[in-house]
Design a protein around this motif. Structure first.
Motif, PDB file in Angstrom:
ATOM      1  N   GLY A   1       0.813  -1.214   0.000  1.00 42.97           N
ATOM      2  CA  GLY A   1       0.000   0.000   0.000  1.00 42.97           C
ATOM      3  C   GLY A   1       0.849   1.269   0.000  1.00 42.97           C
ATOM      4  O   GLY A   1       0.539   2.237  -0.692  1.00 42.97           O
ATOM      5  N   VAL A   2       1.927   1.262   0.775  1.00 44.61           N
ATOM      6  CA  VAL A   2       2.847   2.408   0.777  1.00 44.61           C
ATOM      7  C   VAL A   2       3.497   2.557  -0.597  1.00 44.61           C
ATOM      8  O   VAL A   2       3.666   3.677  -1.099  1.00 44.61           O
ATOM      9  CB  VAL A   2       3.905   2.237   1.889  1.00 44.61           C
ATOM     10  N   ALA A   3       3.835   1.440  -1.225  1.00 47.57           N
ATOM     11  CA  ALA A   3       4.447   1.491  -2.555  1.00 47.57           C
ATOM     12  C   ALA A   3       3.501   2.105  -3.580  1.00 47.57           C
ATOM     13  O   ALA A   3       3.907   2.949  -4.395  1.00 47.57           O
ATOM     14  CB  ALA A   3       4.858   0.090  -2.988  1.00 47.57           C
ATOM     15  N   VAL A   4       2.239   1.714  -3.549  1.00 46.72           N
ATOM     16  CA  VAL A   4       1.268   2.284  -4.489  1.00 46.72           C
ATOM     17  C   VAL A   4       1.066   3.770  -4.206  1.00 46.72           C
ATOM     18  O   VAL A   4       0.965   4.579  -5.134  1.00 46.72           O
ATOM     19  CB  VAL A   4      -0.066   1.501  -4.404  1.00 46.72           C
ATOM     20  N   THR A   5       1.042   4.142  -2.934  1.00 48.52           N
ATOM     21  CA  THR A   5       0.906   5.547  -2.576  1.00 48.52           C
ATOM     22  C   THR A   5       2.078   6.362  -3.099  1.00 48.52           C
ATOM     23  O   THR A   5       1.893   7.447  -3.662  1.00 48.52           O
ATOM     24  CB  THR A   5       0.805   5.687  -1.045  1.00 48.52           C
ATOM     25  N   LEU A   6       3.287   5.849  -2.928  1.00 46.06           N
ATOM     26  CA  LEU A   6       4.465   6.556  -3.447  1.00 46.06           C
ATOM     27  C   LEU A   6       4.437   6.659  -4.965  1.00 46.06           C
ATOM     28  O   LEU A   6       4.785   7.697  -5.545  1.00 46.06           O
ATOM     29  CB  LEU A   6       5.742   5.843  -2.994  1.00 46.06           C
TER      30      LEU A   6
ATOM     31  N   ALA B   1       1.779   9.207  -5.909  1.00 44.93           N
ATOM     32  CA  ALA B   1       2.199  10.542  -5.484  1.00 44.93           C
ATOM     33  C   ALA B   1       3.312  11.061  -6.385  1.00 44.93           C
ATOM     34  O   ALA B   1       3.466  12.267  -6.554  1.00 44.93           O
ATOM     35  CB  ALA B   1       2.655  10.527  -4.032  1.00 44.93           C
ATOM     36  N   GLY B   2       4.076  10.154  -6.972  1.00 44.02           N
ATOM     37  CA  GLY B   2       5.137  10.556  -7.882  1.00 44.02           C
ATOM     38  C   GLY B   2       4.625  11.266  -9.122  1.00 44.02           C
ATOM     39  O   GLY B   2       5.342  12.069  -9.732  1.00 44.02           O
ATOM     40  N   ILE B   3       3.393  11.012  -9.502  1.00 42.04           N
ATOM     41  CA  ILE B   3       2.822  11.712 -10.657  1.00 42.04           C
ATOM     42  C   ILE B   3       2.670  13.193 -10.338  1.00 42.04           C
ATOM     43  O   ILE B   3       2.902  14.044 -11.194  1.00 42.04           O
ATOM     44  CB  ILE B   3       1.476  11.075 -11.046  1.00 42.04           C
ATOM     45  N   ALA B   4       2.317  13.512  -9.106  1.00 45.58           N
ATOM     46  CA  ALA B   4       2.129  14.912  -8.717  1.00 45.58           C
ATOM     47  C   ALA B   4       3.414  15.560  -8.243  1.00 45.58           C
ATOM     48  O   ALA B   4       3.651  16.739  -8.482  1.00 45.58           O
ATOM     49  CB  ALA B   4       1.074  15.001  -7.611  1.00 45.58           C
ATOM     50  N   ILE B   5       4.272  14.805  -7.562  1.00 43.35           N
ATOM     51  CA  ILE B   5       5.464  15.386  -6.939  1.00 43.35           C
ATOM     52  C   ILE B   5       6.659  15.346  -7.875  1.00 43.35           C
ATOM     53  O   ILE B   5       7.348  16.343  -8.055  1.00 43.35           O
ATOM     54  CB  ILE B   5       5.770  14.664  -5.607  1.00 43.35           C
ATOM     55  N   GLY B   6       6.913  14.211  -8.428  1.00 38.95           N
ATOM     56  CA  GLY B   6       8.058  14.061  -9.322  1.00 38.95           C
ATOM     57  C   GLY B   6       8.220  12.596  -9.691  1.00 38.95           C
ATOM     58  O   GLY B   6       7.886  11.695  -8.918  1.00 38.95           O
TER      59      GLY B   6
ATOM     60  N   TRP C   1      10.765  10.808  -9.878  1.00 34.23           N
ATOM     61  CA  TRP C   1      11.712  10.065  -9.057  1.00 34.23           C
ATOM     62  C   TRP C   1      10.988   9.311  -7.954  1.00 34.23           C
ATOM     63  O   TRP C   1      11.405   8.222  -7.566  1.00 34.23           O
ATOM     64  CB  TRP C   1      12.766  11.016  -8.475  1.00 34.23           C
ATOM     65  N   MET C   2       9.878   9.879  -7.449  1.00 39.17           N
ATOM     66  CA  MET C   2       9.125   9.199  -6.398  1.00 39.17           C
ATOM     67  C   MET C   2       8.377   7.985  -6.955  1.00 39.17           C
ATOM     68  O   MET C   2       8.171   6.994  -6.254  1.00 39.17           O
ATOM     69  CB  MET C   2       8.158  10.156  -5.726  1.00 39.17           C
ATOM     70  N   THR C   3       7.981   8.043  -8.207  1.00 38.09           N
ATOM     71  CA  THR C   3       7.358   6.884  -8.837  1.00 38.09           C
ATOM     72  C   THR C   3       8.349   5.735  -8.890  1.00 38.09           C
ATOM     73  O   THR C   3       7.999   4.578  -8.618  1.00 38.09           O
ATOM     74  CB  THR C   3       6.863   7.238 -10.249  1.00 38.09           C
ATOM     75  N   GLY C   4       9.592   6.035  -9.235  1.00 33.49           N
ATOM     76  CA  GLY C   4      10.623   4.996  -9.229  1.00 33.49           C
ATOM     77  C   GLY C   4      10.842   4.419  -7.847  1.00 33.49           C
ATOM     78  O   GLY C   4      11.014   3.199  -7.694  1.00 33.49           O
TER      79      GLY C   4
END
Length: 132
Positions: A90-95, A98-103, A105-108
């Motif tokens: 769940g934390v992985a999916v959230t990150l 969230a990477g789509i909005a933040i950056g 690199w967070m998606t990676g």
């Protein structure tokens, strides 16, 4: 399984004509028309799977109108009651989202945490207290 198959087939029968009507009324606006038609396609995939599966398996107690509650008694599956790996996933999916909005690199980072969580979930019963 037949009830589920009929339910998903009703979704196809509803969303595909609605998509065509919406497309005609909205002068074939791309987003809504494609969205409704893809929704009908997703219902078709799930409903087709249900129809194929219903033909291959025997009738279930849920499909028999005269069945009793006891007919479905017994083992349902194997579940780990103390697993932390779904939380990691769940934390992985959230990150990842969230990477789509933040950056990106967070998606990676989310994908990396997701790989760790997936491996942990898959091999949870191969070691430790719940070894089979």
């Amino acid at each position: 399984m037949r009830v589920e198959a009929w339910l998903f087939s009703a979704g196809v029968a509803f969303f595909v004509p609605i998509g065509l009507i919406y497309g005609y009324v909205a002068d074939w606006e791309a987003v809504g028309t494609v969205g409704f038609l893809l929704l009908g396609g997703m219902f078709a995939l799930a409903g087709g799977y249900m129809w194929i599966t219903a033909r291959r398996i025997d009738i279930r107690p849920e499909d028999t109108p005269t069945a009793d509650i006891e007919d479905r008694a017994g083992e349902v599956g194997v579940f780990s009651p103390h697993s932390w790996w779904p939380l990691v996933l769940g934390v992985a999916v959230t990150l990842a989202f969230a990477g789509i909005a933040i950056g990106w690199w967070m998606t990676g980072l989310g994908f990396a945490v997701g790989i760790v969580g997936l491996v942990g979930q898959l091999f949870e019963f191969s070691r430790g207290q719940h070894v089979h």
